[in-house]
Design a protein around this motif. Structure first.
Motif, short mmCIF file in Angstrom:
data_model
loop_
_atom_site.label_atom_id
_atom_site.label_comp_id
_atom_site.label_asym_id
_atom_site.label_seq_id
_atom_site.Cartn_x
_atom_site.Cartn_y
_atom_site.Cartn_z
N LEU A 1 34.71 60.64 44.62
CA LEU A 1 35.68 61.08 45.62
C LEU A 1 36.87 60.13 45.67
CD1 LEU A 1 33.25 62.13 48.52
CD2 LEU A 1 34.40 63.62 46.86
N LEU A 2 36.61 58.83 45.67
CA LEU A 2 37.71 57.87 45.74
C LEU A 2 38.52 57.86 44.45
CD1 LEU A 2 39.05 55.80 47.61
CD2 LEU A 2 37.67 54.03 46.48
N SER A 3 37.87 58.10 43.32
CA SER A 3 38.61 58.10 42.06
C SER A 3 39.68 59.17 42.04
CB SER A 3 37.65 58.32 40.89
OG SER A 3 37.19 59.65 40.82
N ARG A 4 39.48 60.24 42.78
CA ARG A 4 40.49 61.30 42.83
C ARG A 4 41.72 60.84 43.63
NH1 ARG A 4 36.29 66.41 43.72
NH2 ARG A 4 35.38 66.26 41.61
N VAL A 5 41.51 59.97 44.61
CA VAL A 5 42.66 59.40 45.31
C VAL A 5 43.46 58.53 44.35
CG1 VAL A 5 43.39 57.94 47.24
CG2 VAL A 5 41.45 59.49 47.52
N TYR A 6 42.77 57.73 43.54
CA TYR A 6 43.44 56.91 42.52
C TYR A 6 44.23 57.81 41.57
CZ TYR A 6 43.95 53.26 38.91
OH TYR A 6 44.45 52.36 38.01
N TRP A 7 43.59 58.86 41.11
CA TRP A 7 44.22 59.76 40.14
C TRP A 7 45.48 60.39 40.71
CZ3 TRP A 7 43.02 60.49 35.10
CH2 TRP A 7 43.62 61.56 34.44
N TYR A 8 45.39 60.87 41.94
CA TYR A 8 46.51 61.62 42.52
C TYR A 8 47.56 60.74 43.20
CZ TYR A 8 44.31 66.10 41.51
OH TYR A 8 43.78 67.21 40.87
N THR A 9 47.33 59.43 43.23
CA THR A 9 48.36 58.52 43.74
C THR A 9 48.79 57.56 42.64
OG1 THR A 9 46.70 56.98 44.67
CG2 THR A 9 47.62 58.65 46.14
N ILE A 10 47.94 56.62 42.25
CA ILE A 10 48.31 55.57 41.31
C ILE A 10 48.62 56.11 39.92
CG2 ILE A 10 47.47 53.44 40.20
CD1 ILE A 10 45.77 53.02 42.78
N GLU A 11 47.90 57.14 39.48
CA GLU A 11 48.14 57.68 38.15
C GLU A 11 49.14 58.84 38.13
OE1 GLU A 11 47.44 56.61 35.30
OE2 GLU A 11 45.76 55.23 35.51
N PHE A 12 49.02 59.77 39.07
CA PHE A 12 49.85 60.98 39.00
C PHE A 12 50.51 61.31 40.33
CE2 PHE A 12 47.14 61.25 35.30
CZ PHE A 12 48.05 61.66 34.32
N GLY A 13 50.94 60.28 41.05
CA GLY A 13 51.57 60.49 42.34
C GLY A 13 53.06 60.79 42.24
N LEU A 14 53.54 61.63 43.18
CA LEU A 14 54.96 61.91 43.37
C LEU A 14 55.35 61.45 44.77
CD1 LEU A 14 55.19 65.56 41.94
CD2 LEU A 14 55.75 63.43 40.75
N VAL A 15 56.64 61.17 44.96
CA VAL A 15 57.13 60.69 46.24
C VAL A 15 58.47 61.35 46.54
CG1 VAL A 15 58.21 58.66 45.19
CG2 VAL A 15 57.63 58.63 47.63
N ARG A 16 58.69 61.67 47.82
CA ARG A 16 60.00 62.17 48.24
C ARG A 16 60.86 60.99 48.66
NH1 ARG A 16 59.08 67.73 51.66
NH2 ARG A 16 58.11 66.32 53.15
N GLU A 17 62.00 60.84 47.99
CA GLU A 17 62.94 59.78 48.30
C GLU A 17 64.25 60.39 48.79
OE1 GLU A 17 61.38 56.32 45.24
OE2 GLU A 17 63.18 57.45 44.69
N LEU B 1 52.06 68.16 49.83
CA LEU B 1 52.09 66.91 50.59
C LEU B 1 50.68 66.32 50.61
CD1 LEU B 1 54.41 67.54 53.68
CD2 LEU B 1 54.81 66.01 51.74
N LEU B 2 50.61 65.01 50.43
CA LEU B 2 49.31 64.37 50.28
C LEU B 2 48.46 64.51 51.52
CD1 LEU B 2 47.37 62.63 48.62
CD2 LEU B 2 48.49 60.61 49.63
N ASP B 3 47.29 65.06 51.32
CA ASP B 3 46.23 65.11 52.32
C ASP B 3 45.00 64.53 51.63
OD1 ASP B 3 43.67 66.81 53.24
OD2 ASP B 3 45.02 66.55 54.95
N TYR C 1 49.84 68.28 41.90
CA TYR C 1 50.33 66.94 42.22
C TYR C 1 50.38 66.81 43.74
CZ TYR C 1 52.09 66.85 37.40
OH TYR C 1 52.20 66.90 36.04
N PHE C 2 50.13 65.58 44.22
CA PHE C 2 50.24 65.32 45.65
C PHE C 2 51.45 64.40 45.88
CE2 PHE C 2 45.89 66.73 45.28
CZ PHE C 2 45.74 67.51 46.42
N VAL C 3 52.17 64.67 46.96
CA VAL C 3 53.47 64.05 47.21
C VAL C 3 53.43 63.21 48.49
CG1 VAL C 3 55.93 64.50 47.57
CG2 VAL C 3 54.58 66.05 46.13
N LEU C 4 53.92 61.98 48.39
CA LEU C 4 54.07 61.10 49.54
C LEU C 4 55.46 61.26 50.16
CD1 LEU C 4 52.69 57.69 48.26
CD2 LEU C 4 51.71 59.03 50.12
N ASP C 5 55.55 61.08 51.46
CA ASP C 5 56.85 60.95 52.12
C ASP C 5 57.19 59.47 52.20
OD1 ASP C 5 58.17 63.35 52.69
OD2 ASP C 5 56.78 63.81 54.32
#
Length: 290
Positions: free
Chosen positions: A172-188, A219-221, A239-243
């Motif tokens: 479960l936690l590895s998916r957070v790594y995958w969708y943030t550290i490896e394949f994360g997007l961010v709104r700037e 949006l990241l949940d 992909y999951f997106v951070l604000d």
């Protein structure tokens, strides 16, 4: 102590890398003299190609931090990077022969030590390599370790990984790594941008992740990310997106134990599958060119 290699995904090919060189924590010395002129040229060409793609696609935080990586015409020496990195955020990079098991990986991150594979792909693998190599790790991951917010998040992830291992929740936690550290997007301020290393080190996935109408962007949940499977053999379908990257510290401060207990056994989502409550993010964020 004998250490064993780790197989990547469902690959039947033996992992690359000389694990006989590794110590008990899977780290080893960077054998800089072993790199050939061809190896250095491969690194240089990969670096130049990715740099040309960054404007308008990569996070500004990554672009700002990239010069701190140093040498771009040849494979850098880890000691040279560490001189700058430790002064910036108290992090170090350590050489490893390839992929390493969960507990040693989490332990190194918790100590602010980032494991970097010390071999480089062959010219035949220029566009795609199955396992993460030195270019992926250095170019994709290390620049943002100069960013205090990102650096603290990675350490918290390592600490959380050790807790997750004790709770049987590493997948479960590895998916957070995958969708943030490896394949994360961010709104700037200037629009949607990539900050994940798997995207930033890929010539194909960098424009695809930000601009293509095909993938799902949400949006990241955290619960949604933990329940979403991912691809290791193709571009991502979700992909999951951070604000803003500051969202990583809020994420790092959460206690995931109740979440693990709540979602264990719930149905999972396939890549690209829609779910109730999803908050889609368009490919063109309407902010114009970067």
């Amino acid at each position: 102590m004998v250490v064993n290699p780790v197989v990547y995904g469902a690959s039947e090919r033996p992992p690359r890398g000389d694990y006989a060189r590794a110590s008990g924590d899977y780290t080893c010395a960077q054998d800089y003299a072993a790199y050939t002129a061809r190896d250095h040229d491969t690194y240089r060409r990969l670096y130049e190609r990715q740099c040309a793609l960054l404007p308008g696609l990569a996070s500004q935080a990554f672009i700002d931090a990239l010069p701190a990586l140093g040498a771009r015409a040849a494979i850098p020496r880890f000691d040279d990077i560490n001189d700058r990195l430790y002064r910036a955020t108290r992090w170090q990079i350590v050489a490893v022969p390839g992929l390493i098991p969960e507990v040693p990986f989490f332990s190194l991150l918790a100590q602010r030590k980032f494991p970097v594979t010390d071999w480089i792909r062959t010219p035949a693998e220029f566009d795609y390599v199955v396992e993460p190599d030195i270019f992926h790790d250095l170019f994709g991951h290390v620049p943002l370790l100069f960013n205090p917010v990102f650096a603290d998040y990675i350490q918290c992830y390592g600490q959380g990984g050790l807790k997750a291992h004790g709770l049987g929740a590493c997948e479960l936690l590895s998916r957070v790594y995958w969708y943030t550290i490896e394949f994360g997007l961010v709104r700037e301020a200037r629009g949607l941008r990539a900050y994940g290393a798997g995207i930033l080190s890929s010539a194909g996935e960098l424009p695809y992740s930000v601009q293509s109408p095909r993938p799902q962007r949400l949006l990241l949940d955290v619960e949604r990310a933990m329940r979403t499977r991912y691809r290791i053999d193709d571009f991502q379908e979700t992909y999951f997106v951070l604000d803003g990257l500051d969202g990583l510290l809020r994420l790092a401060g959460q206690d995931f134990a109740p979440l693990y207990a709540r979602i264990r056994g719930l149905p999972e989502f396939t890549p690209g599958e829609a779910a109730p409550g999803d908050r889609p993010v368009p490919a063109d964020d309407g902010a114009g060119p970067g």
